[in-house]
Design an enzyme around this catalytic site. Structure first.
Site, PDB file in Angstrom:
ATOM      1  N   HIS A 122      38.551  43.258  33.433  1.00 41.36           N
ATOM      2  CA  HIS A 122      37.480  44.080  33.492  1.00 41.36           C
ATOM      3  C   HIS A 122      37.929  45.438  33.374  1.00 41.36           C
ATOM      4  O   HIS A 122      37.259  46.241  33.237  1.00 41.36           O
ATOM      5  CB  HIS A 122      36.741  43.768  34.615  1.00 41.36           C
ATOM      6  N   ASP A 150      28.645  40.882  38.090  1.00 39.07           N
ATOM      7  CA  ASP A 150      30.034  40.825  38.479  1.00 39.07           C
ATOM      8  C   ASP A 150      29.936  40.101  39.982  1.00 39.07           C
ATOM      9  O   ASP A 150      28.837  40.494  40.731  1.00 39.07           O
ATOM     10  CB  ASP A 150      30.826  41.852  38.510  1.00 39.07           C
ATOM     11  N   HIS A 152      31.898  41.271  41.776  1.00 35.12           N
ATOM     12  CA  HIS A 152      33.070  42.143  42.465  1.00 35.12           C
ATOM     13  C   HIS A 152      32.422  43.475  42.138  1.00 35.12           C
ATOM     14  O   HIS A 152      31.991  43.453  40.893  1.00 35.12           O
ATOM     15  CB  HIS A 152      34.498  42.108  42.290  1.00 35.12           C
ATOM     16  N   ASP A 154      34.264  46.460  41.753  1.00 32.81           N
ATOM     17  CA  ASP A 154      35.147  47.027  40.733  1.00 32.81           C
ATOM     18  C   ASP A 154      34.973  48.713  40.782  1.00 32.81           C
ATOM     19  O   ASP A 154      35.060  49.041  39.806  1.00 32.81           O
ATOM     20  CB  ASP A 154      34.940  46.725  39.435  1.00 32.81           C
ATOM     21  N   HIS A 167      41.742  46.442  37.478  1.00 33.91           N
ATOM     22  CA  HIS A 167      40.409  46.040  36.875  1.00 33.91           C
ATOM     23  C   HIS A 167      39.410  45.992  38.123  1.00 33.91           C
ATOM     24  O   HIS A 167      38.363  45.636  37.922  1.00 33.91           O
ATOM     25  CB  HIS A 167      40.642  44.404  36.530  1.00 33.91           C
ATOM     26  N   ASP A 262      31.096  40.248  33.791  1.00 37.88           N
ATOM     27  CA  ASP A 262      32.381  39.498  34.120  1.00 37.88           C
ATOM     28  C   ASP A 262      31.969  37.813  34.407  1.00 37.88           C
ATOM     29  O   ASP A 262      31.076  37.712  35.002  1.00 37.88           O
ATOM     30  CB  ASP A 262      32.830  39.945  35.482  1.00 37.88           C
ATOM     31  N   ASP A 264      33.006  36.050  36.264  1.00 33.98           N
ATOM     32  CA  ASP A 264      32.994  35.545  37.367  1.00 33.98           C
ATOM     33  C   ASP A 264      31.900  35.781  38.346  1.00 33.98           C
ATOM     34  O   ASP A 264      31.413  35.464  39.513  1.00 33.98           O
ATOM     35  CB  ASP A 264      34.121  35.855  38.324  1.00 33.98           C
ATOM     36  N   GLU A 307      36.997  38.344  31.481  1.00 33.19           N
ATOM     37  CA  GLU A 307      37.467  37.724  32.743  1.00 33.19           C
ATOM     38  C   GLU A 307      37.591  36.131  32.464  1.00 33.19           C
ATOM     39  O   GLU A 307      37.891  35.300  33.341  1.00 33.19           O
ATOM     40  CB  GLU A 307      37.238  38.028  34.037  1.00 33.19           C
TER      41      GLU A 307
END
Length: 340
Positions: A122, A150, A152, A154, A167, A262, A264, A307
């Protein structure tokens, strides 16, 4: 109530407001893993293409693809020695690659094309979002809205990051919250108050693994963030409505939108072949729904899908295949595929 009322005809998406054409798609494939420590995420773009993503965009969704037919690893940009600097791992590589990527995306976006960037980790969003934001501002005078889907946030800075993996920092650099001489090229283009993206033009969806320092940044900056708690409480439809409403101006226009997704963000039951999976995420249908709704606005100007890491599959291939297949679905929905 009539049958017609129960089954309304599907509505057409709004025509693109910030693109020169609804069918021109500029593609950049980025085989880069330097923003984090795990091997394999650089394989993601190749696997997405191998799974037929670009063929389906051309044949099924009728896009005209503008692609150099390369999956860029940028070997000419990677230094032989790239030590940690101010808690950032491989900063020379990340800066050089994202700068080059920003130029590639800009070359598509300045011509009014919708852009698609396939990663890679990312950190590449530092380049893709930057290039799009710069081109959009030059073409329209508008500030880009960033929808970051996402697990996360980030948005760590080098000072708040526990790992030093870049990332986990791209939003901070894009918003100008983080600055560093090694990324001076980003600081030369200030479209927003401090960076290329204003914090008031950022919305998160799907957060569920946010570092302590990131929580503080989100609160202090007043950034709109919808966690999985919000998805559970309100449902994905209401969350997407609230996210888009937050970005609307007084005339009801969200302005140009960039979707950085992302994989994830999806629950590992749908996308386990990724470097930092977190349980309790979005279903595939919820992820597809987010993408569909953003496309329907007619304001989408750029998409990242990042990702996917086939190496994280320990099943002999089935998990990687499912993750790739679901990632392809996300992109197709973002670019206009609908159920009806």
């Amino acid at each position: 109530m009539t049958i017609d009322n129960l089954n309304p005809a599907p509505t057409e998406p709004s025509p693109p407001r910030y693109l020169s054409s609804k069918t021109d798609l500029g593609i950049t494939a980025v085989a880069f893993s330097g923003g984090q420590a795990k091997l394999g995420v650089d394989i993601g773009p190749k696997e997405l293409i191998k799974a037929g993503l670009l063929t389906s965009l051309s044949e099924d969704l009728e896009y005209t693809l503008h692609w150099d037919r390369l999956v860029h690893a940028y070997p000419d940009l990677l230094p032989a020695h790239d030590p940690r600097v101010d808690n950032m791992l491989t900063p020379l590589s990340v800066s050089a690659v994202t700068k080059r990527l920003s130029e590639q995306v800009y070359d598509h976006a300045i011509q009014g094309r919708l852009t698609l960037t396939l990663g890679g980790d990312h950190s590449i969003a530092m380049g893709s979002v930057f290039g799009s934001a710069k081109a959009i501002h030059e073409r329209t005078g508008k500030k880009l809205g960033l929808i970051w889907v996402d697990a996360h946030a980030d948005i760590n800075t080098p000072a708040t990051s526990g790992s030093g993996n870049i990332h986990g920092m791209p939003v901070a650099f894009l918003a100008g919250i983080a600055k560093h001489p090694l990324f001076a090229w980003m600081q030369d283009q200030v479209v927003g108050k401090r960076g290329v993206i204003d914090t008031s033009r950022i919305v998160y969806i799907g957060l569920r693994d946010v570092d302590k320092g990131e929580k503080r940044i989100l609160r202090e900056e007043g950034i709109r963030a919808f966690s999985m708690h919000d998805v559970d409480r309100h449902g994905i439809g209401k969350v997407v409505d609230m996210a888009l409403d937050y970005l609307r101006d007084e005339e009801g226009d969200t302005g140009p939108l960039y979707l950085s997704f992302d994989v994830d963000a999806l629950d590992p039951s749908f996308a386990a072949a990724t470097g930092t999976p977190v349980r309790g995420g979005l279903t595939l249908r919820e992820g597809d729904f987010i993408c569909e709704c953003i496309h329907e606005t007619g304001n989408l100007v750029g998409v990242d899908l990042v990702e996917v890491n086939p190496v994280e599959d320990r099943s002999g291939g089935a998990i990687a295949e499912e993750t790739v297949r679901n990632a392809v679905s996300l992109v197709r929905c973002a670019l206009g595929e609908s159920l009806l």
